[in-house]
Design a protein around this motif. Structure first.
Motif, PDB file in Angstrom:
ATOM      1  N   THR A 254       0.839  -1.208   0.000  1.00 25.55           N
ATOM      2  CA  THR A 254       0.000   0.000   0.000  1.00 25.55           C
ATOM      3  C   THR A 254       0.871   1.255   0.000  1.00 25.55           C
ATOM      4  O   THR A 254       0.641   2.203  -0.775  1.00 25.55           O
ATOM      5  CB  THR A 254      -0.940   0.009   1.222  1.00 25.55           C
ATOM      6  OG1 THR A 254      -1.770  -1.152   1.188  1.00 25.55           O
ATOM      7  CG2 THR A 254      -1.818   1.262   1.216  1.00 25.55           C
ATOM      8  N   ALA A 255       1.878   1.258   0.861  1.00 24.81           N
ATOM      9  CA  ALA A 255       2.792   2.401   0.913  1.00 24.81           C
ATOM     10  C   ALA A 255       3.538   2.557  -0.413  1.00 24.81           C
ATOM     11  O   ALA A 255       3.789   3.690  -0.869  1.00 24.81           O
ATOM     12  CB  ALA A 255       3.784   2.214   2.064  1.00 24.81           C
ATOM     13  N   PHE A 256       3.876   1.444  -1.040  1.00 25.24           N
ATOM     14  CA  PHE A 256       4.569   1.488  -2.332  1.00 25.24           C
ATOM     15  C   PHE A 256       3.697   2.167  -3.390  1.00 25.24           C
ATOM     16  O   PHE A 256       4.159   3.053  -4.115  1.00 25.24           O
ATOM     17  CB  PHE A 256       4.929   0.067  -2.765  1.00 25.24           C
ATOM     18  CG  PHE A 256       5.488  -0.027  -4.153  1.00 25.24           C
ATOM     19  CD1 PHE A 256       6.763   0.427  -4.435  1.00 25.24           C
ATOM     20  CD2 PHE A 256       4.739  -0.566  -5.191  1.00 25.24           C
ATOM     21  CE1 PHE A 256       7.289   0.348  -5.724  1.00 25.24           C
ATOM     22  CE2 PHE A 256       5.244  -0.653  -6.470  1.00 25.24           C
ATOM     23  CZ  PHE A 256       6.518  -0.192  -6.736  1.00 25.24           C
ATOM     24  N   VAL A 257       2.428   1.762  -3.468  1.00 26.51           N
ATOM     25  CA  VAL A 257       1.530   2.353  -4.469  1.00 26.51           C
ATOM     26  C   VAL A 257       1.343   3.846  -4.208  1.00 26.51           C
ATOM     27  O   VAL A 257       1.422   4.666  -5.146  1.00 26.51           O
ATOM     28  CB  VAL A 257       0.163   1.620  -4.461  1.00 26.51           C
ATOM     29  CG1 VAL A 257      -0.839   2.350  -5.345  1.00 26.51           C
ATOM     30  CG2 VAL A 257       0.332   0.184  -4.947  1.00 26.51           C
ATOM     31  N   VAL A 258       1.100   4.217  -2.950  1.00 25.65           N
ATOM     32  CA  VAL A 258       0.918   5.632  -2.606  1.00 25.65           C
ATOM     33  C   VAL A 258       2.166   6.433  -2.968  1.00 25.65           C
ATOM     34  O   VAL A 258       2.087   7.529  -3.556  1.00 25.65           O
ATOM     35  CB  VAL A 258       0.592   5.780  -1.103  1.00 25.65           C
ATOM     36  CG1 VAL A 258       0.618   7.250  -0.685  1.00 25.65           C
ATOM     37  CG2 VAL A 258      -0.771   5.167  -0.793  1.00 25.65           C
ATOM     38  N   HIS A 259       3.326   5.893  -2.630  1.00 26.09           N
ATOM     39  CA  HIS A 259       4.581   6.587  -2.936  1.00 26.09           C
ATOM     40  C   HIS A 259       4.780   6.732  -4.440  1.00 26.09           C
ATOM     41  O   HIS A 259       5.171   7.815  -4.920  1.00 26.09           O
ATOM     42  CB  HIS A 259       5.755   5.815  -2.325  1.00 26.09           C
ATOM     43  CG  HIS A 259       7.092   6.315  -2.783  1.00 26.09           C
ATOM     44  ND1 HIS A 259       7.669   7.465  -2.291  1.00 26.09           N
ATOM     45  CD2 HIS A 259       7.958   5.817  -3.710  1.00 26.09           C
ATOM     46  CE1 HIS A 259       8.828   7.664  -2.892  1.00 26.09           C
ATOM     47  NE2 HIS A 259       9.039   6.673  -3.752  1.00 26.09           N
ATOM     48  N   GLU A 260       4.510   5.655  -5.196  1.00 24.28           N
ATOM     49  CA  GLU A 260       4.734   5.708  -6.645  1.00 24.28           C
ATOM     50  C   GLU A 260       3.806   6.712  -7.327  1.00 24.28           C
ATOM     51  O   GLU A 260       4.180   7.343  -8.318  1.00 24.28           O
ATOM     52  CB  GLU A 260       4.525   4.314  -7.254  1.00 24.28           C
ATOM     53  CG  GLU A 260       5.563   3.288  -6.825  1.00 24.28           C
ATOM     54  CD  GLU A 260       6.972   3.683  -7.233  1.00 24.28           C
ATOM     55  OE1 GLU A 260       7.288   3.609  -8.429  1.00 24.28           O
ATOM     56  OE2 GLU A 260       7.759   4.071  -6.341  1.00 24.28           O
ATOM     57  N   VAL A 261       2.599   6.859  -6.811  1.00 20.03           N
ATOM     58  CA  VAL A 261       1.659   7.824  -7.384  1.00 20.03           C
ATOM     59  C   VAL A 261       2.120   9.256  -7.120  1.00 20.03           C
ATOM     60  O   VAL A 261       1.973  10.147  -7.962  1.00 20.03           O
ATOM     61  CB  VAL A 261       0.235   7.601  -6.803  1.00 20.03           C
ATOM     62  CG1 VAL A 261      -0.688   8.754  -7.183  1.00 20.03           C
ATOM     63  CG2 VAL A 261      -0.333   6.281  -7.307  1.00 20.03           C
ATOM     64  N   ARG A 262       2.723   9.486  -5.952  1.00 22.76           N
ATOM     65  CA  ARG A 262       3.063  10.847  -5.544  1.00 22.76           C
ATOM     66  C   ARG A 262       4.444  11.310  -5.989  1.00 22.76           C
ATOM     67  O   ARG A 262       4.670  12.510  -6.176  1.00 22.76           O
ATOM     68  CB  ARG A 262       2.980  10.959  -4.015  1.00 22.76           C
ATOM     69  CG  ARG A 262       1.553  10.827  -3.478  1.00 22.76           C
ATOM     70  CD  ARG A 262       1.539  10.963  -1.966  1.00 22.76           C
ATOM     71  NE  ARG A 262       0.176  10.972  -1.430  1.00 22.76           N
ATOM     72  CZ  ARG A 262      -0.107  11.063  -0.153  1.00 22.76           C
ATOM     73  NH1 ARG A 262       0.878  11.149   0.751  1.00 22.76           N
ATOM     74  NH2 ARG A 262      -1.363  11.059   0.263  1.00 22.76           N
ATOM     75  N   HIS A 265       9.598  10.818  -9.632  1.00 27.33           N
ATOM     76  CA  HIS A 265      10.402   9.866 -10.394  1.00 27.33           C
ATOM     77  C   HIS A 265      10.055   8.444  -9.947  1.00 27.33           C
ATOM     78  O   HIS A 265      10.839   7.784  -9.256  1.00 27.33           O
ATOM     79  CB  HIS A 265      11.892  10.139 -10.186  1.00 27.33           C
ATOM     80  CG  HIS A 265      12.307  11.527 -10.564  1.00 27.33           C
ATOM     81  ND1 HIS A 265      12.506  11.905 -11.878  1.00 27.33           N
ATOM     82  CD2 HIS A 265      12.533  12.636  -9.794  1.00 27.33           C
ATOM     83  CE1 HIS A 265      12.867  13.181 -11.911  1.00 27.33           C
ATOM     84  NE2 HIS A 265      12.881  13.650 -10.664  1.00 27.33           N
ATOM     85  N   PRO A 266       8.880   7.922 -10.336  1.00 30.62           N
ATOM     86  CA  PRO A 266       8.457   6.598  -9.858  1.00 30.62           C
ATOM     87  C   PRO A 266       9.272   5.463 -10.481  1.00 30.62           C
ATOM     88  O   PRO A 266       9.688   5.546 -11.642  1.00 30.62           O
ATOM     89  CB  PRO A 266       6.994   6.518 -10.298  1.00 30.62           C
ATOM     90  CG  PRO A 266       6.912   7.403 -11.496  1.00 30.62           C
ATOM     91  CD  PRO A 266       7.883   8.520 -11.230  1.00 30.62           C
ATOM     92  N   MET A 267       9.512   4.450  -9.676  1.00 33.15           N
ATOM     93  CA  MET A 267      10.168   3.252 -10.189  1.00 33.15           C
ATOM     94  C   MET A 267       9.247   2.515 -11.154  1.00 33.15           C
ATOM     95  O   MET A 267       9.680   1.993 -12.176  1.00 33.15           O
ATOM     96  CB  MET A 267      10.540   2.340  -9.010  1.00 33.15           C
ATOM     97  CG  MET A 267      11.286   1.089  -9.402  1.00 33.15           C
ATOM     98  SD  MET A 267      11.811   0.143  -7.956  1.00 33.15           S
ATOM     99  CE  MET A 267      10.318  -0.733  -7.554  1.00 33.15           C
ATOM    100  N   VAL A 268       7.953   2.442 -10.823  1.00 33.17           N
ATOM    101  CA  VAL A 268       6.946   1.788 -11.661  1.00 33.17           C
ATOM    102  C   VAL A 268       5.946   2.847 -12.106  1.00 33.17           C
ATOM    103  O   VAL A 268       5.320   3.502 -11.266  1.00 33.17           O
ATOM    104  CB  VAL A 268       6.211   0.678 -10.877  1.00 33.17           C
ATOM    105  CG1 VAL A 268       5.091   0.085 -11.722  1.00 33.17           C
ATOM    106  CG2 VAL A 268       7.184  -0.410 -10.446  1.00 33.17           C
ATOM    107  N   PRO A 269       5.777   3.041 -13.418  1.00 31.01           N
ATOM    108  CA  PRO A 269       4.775   4.003 -13.889  1.00 31.01           C
ATOM    109  C   PRO A 269       3.367   3.463 -13.631  1.00 31.01           C
ATOM    110  O   PRO A 269       2.893   2.584 -14.343  1.00 31.01           O
ATOM    111  CB  PRO A 269       5.075   4.126 -15.390  1.00 31.01           C
ATOM    112  CG  PRO A 269       5.788   2.870 -15.751  1.00 31.01           C
ATOM    113  CD  PRO A 269       6.502   2.404 -14.525  1.00 31.01           C
ATOM    114  N   MET A 270       2.702   3.977 -12.615  1.00 27.14           N
ATOM    115  CA  MET A 270       1.407   3.431 -12.213  1.00 27.14           C
ATOM    116  C   MET A 270       0.332   3.626 -13.269  1.00 27.14           C
ATOM    117  O   MET A 270      -0.709   2.955 -13.253  1.00 27.14           O
ATOM    118  CB  MET A 270       0.962   4.078 -10.891  1.00 27.14           C
ATOM    119  CG  MET A 270       1.934   3.863  -9.734  1.00 27.14           C
ATOM    120  SD  MET A 270       2.375   2.134  -9.456  1.00 27.14           S
ATOM    121  CE  MET A 270       0.845   1.484  -8.798  1.00 27.14           C
ATOM    122  N   ALA A 271       0.560   4.542 -14.211  1.00 27.97           N
ATOM    123  CA  ALA A 271      -0.409   4.736 -15.294  1.00 27.97           C
ATOM    124  C   ALA A 271      -0.572   3.470 -16.132  1.00 27.97           C
ATOM    125  O   ALA A 271      -1.591   3.304 -16.816  1.00 27.97           O
ATOM    126  CB  ALA A 271       0.041   5.899 -16.181  1.00 27.97           C
TER     127      ALA A 271
END
Length: 517
Positions: A254-262, A265-271
């Motif tokens: 959960t923290a990973f997804v929240v961090h990647e969205v915010r 420079h995300p490690m995983v492009p959540m789009a």
């Protein structure tokens, strides 16, 4: 595919671009790198008994010998994919192969369970570095027209390793010692390293700030998730170890997804997860690997404990799956270019479901004919579905994120397989235990191997296990049918833009018709 920055030094080919003349030789290197990982995991299934005897390894030690690799491999996949995009996919793959080869040498000469567990953990690090790099290099070397054929060949090699691993392992153990199953990794790794240095171009994504927080959260969350899936059937949900693992998995991911969205420079492009093709292909692969995880777990026990085959014979029983998969991989790639990934994925998954349905009808005294038919049908379905689903998933990933996109593909399959082993394994045990006579001792009630040591329980155990296998494969068939439905509903093939018809230029209002403005 988008993002010209991702093409730096890649040899990426596009519409009208010059194709790398070495691309098919590069594919051989990628296939060798994949083969060494798949074969190693499968040969371990037949090496466990002699390892347990020679190293005096108990049940807990054997569990860690198997699971240390899985935990490290699955936990590091996303981070490894991100590192390959940042520092170079060839470089990361070669480092992974070196680690894997050295760790294989250590494992082959281990003198205690602890040494073998350590070797397997380092092999997991190497495998996590190698696996995402192979597919990401593939999609940057091959253009859209040839990519499905290349993925088909890459996937076919994985099937060969999956099926041939137990047979090769059985032969090596029969003629040498258990360490030979690890030692054989070394020459394959050396060959792959040499070929990569000579033939393979380097490829990277655009230079950007490292997402250290994302890496840490992904490692924590994924490792905890796989641990929880493994521990749940053995310890139950109420066990402290399971609860701690579940808490870390949910909190970390959960923290990973929240961090990647915010983060900028995300490690995983959540789009990516908003792309219907990516999400549909990913969910279909999760359900397929969920079913396949149960396949190996259940069928190997049926062939050895119920049908009485040796480990080598058990491995050879999967040969029709490999042969049919190889033959139809090429056909699937050719047809996929014509009718699209969506239909090919759904049709292939439906065919696989038919194979599981045939397996669900097996009885204790059946010969190998219905098993061979089921394996052939499943090989056909895999040859049609897997290249299409993988091409669909990777086709949605921008080239600059090829490494992490490949890691996502590997991660969903690892999670699906682990979940399949846990859930379908629990279903198998539950139905088997319920079908055994009421007076059966606890050990025999929970283990067909233990029950077969008592001649008075042997026939009942075989019948009970066959009933449990039927229920398990029925559930697997339902899962694969659900995957086919999701593919039809969610996936949408991208249409090539229509070429505009040539038109006569409009005369300029500032000049008479026929004169240049």
């Amino acid at each position: 595919m988008s993002g010209t920055a991702g093409n730096t030094g890649t040899g990426v080919t596009g519409e009208g671009a010059r194709r790398d003349p070495r691309r098919w030789l590069i594919l051989i290197v990628l296939c060798l790198s994949t083969l060494v990982l798949v074969v190693d995991n499968m040969v371990l299934t037949v090496a466990i008994p002699p390892i347990a005897e020679d190293l005096d390894a108990g049940a807990e030690a054997i569990q860690w010998i198997i699971e240390s690799y899985i935990l490290v491999f699955a936990g590091l996949l996303l981070t490894a994919g991100s590192l390959s995009d940042r520092f170079g996919r060839r470089r990361v793959m070669i480092i992974g192969l070196v680690l894997f080869g050295i760790a294989s040498l250590l494992a082959a000469h281990a003198e205690s369970p602890a040494q073998l567990i350590a070797g397997r953990a380092v092999m997991g690090i190497g495998g996590a570095l190698v696996m995402p790099s192979t597919l990401s290099i593939l999609i940057t070397v091959f253009d859209e027209e040839e990519r499905r054929k290349a993925i088909s060949a890459w996937g076919a090699v994985a099937v060969v390793g999956l099926v041939g691993g137990p047979a090769v392992g059985g032969i090596l153990i029969a003629h040498y010692w258990w360490g030979a199953v690890f030692l054989m990794n070394v020459p394959i790794a050396l060959l792959a390293i040499a070929a990569a240095l000579i033939l393979m171009p380097e490829s990277k994504g655009p230079r950007r700030k490292a997402d250290l927080a994302g890496m840490g959260l992904s490692v924590t969350g994924m490792t905890a998730l796989i641990w929880t899936i493994i521990a749940l059937p053995k310890d139950g949900l109420a066990a402290p170890s399971t609860l701690v693992g579940l808490t870390l998995a949910v909190g970390g991911l959960t923290a990973f997804v929240v961090h990647e969205v915010r983060t900028a420079h995300p490690m995983v492009p959540m789009a990516l997860f908003r792309d219907r093709m990516f999400s549909g292909a990913g969910l279909s692969l999760v359900l397929l690997t969920f079913a396949n995880g149960g396949l190996m777990l259940v069928l190997t026990q049926y062939l050895q404990f119920v049908a009485g085959h040796s480990p080598t014979g058990t491995g050879l029983a999967f040969t029709p799956l490999a042969v049919a998969g190889l033959l139809f991989n090429g056909l699937g790639a050719t047809l996929g270019n014509r009718i699209g990934n969506r239909i090919m994925t759904a049709v292939g998954l439906a065919v696989i479901a038919v194979g599981f349905a045939i397996l669900a009808t097996l009885e204790a005294g059946d010969d190998l004919v219905p098993l061979g038919a089921a394996m052939t049908v499943m090989g056909i379905g895999s040859g049609l579905a897997m290249p299409a689903a993988t091409a669909a998933l990777m086709g949605a990933v921008p080239e600059e994120h090829a490494g992490v996109g490949s890691a996502l593909n590997d991660t969903v399959q690892q999670a699906g397989a682990a979940l399949g082993v846990a859930v379908l394994g629990a279903l198998l045990t539950s139905v088997y235990s319920g079908a055994m006579p009421a007076a059966t001792p606890d050990a025999a009630r929970h283990s067909v191997a233990a029950a077969l040591t008592d001649p008075a329980l042997a026939d009942a155990a075989r019948d009970a296990f066959t009933s449990a296998m039927s229920a398990t494969f029925t559930a697997a068939a339902a899962g694969v049918l659900a995957a086919a439905g999701l593919a039809l509903i969610l996936m949408r093939d991208r249409k090539a833009p229509a070429t505009p018809e040539p038109t006569e230029p409009e005369p300029s209002p500032a000049a008479p018709a026929g004169r240049a403005a």
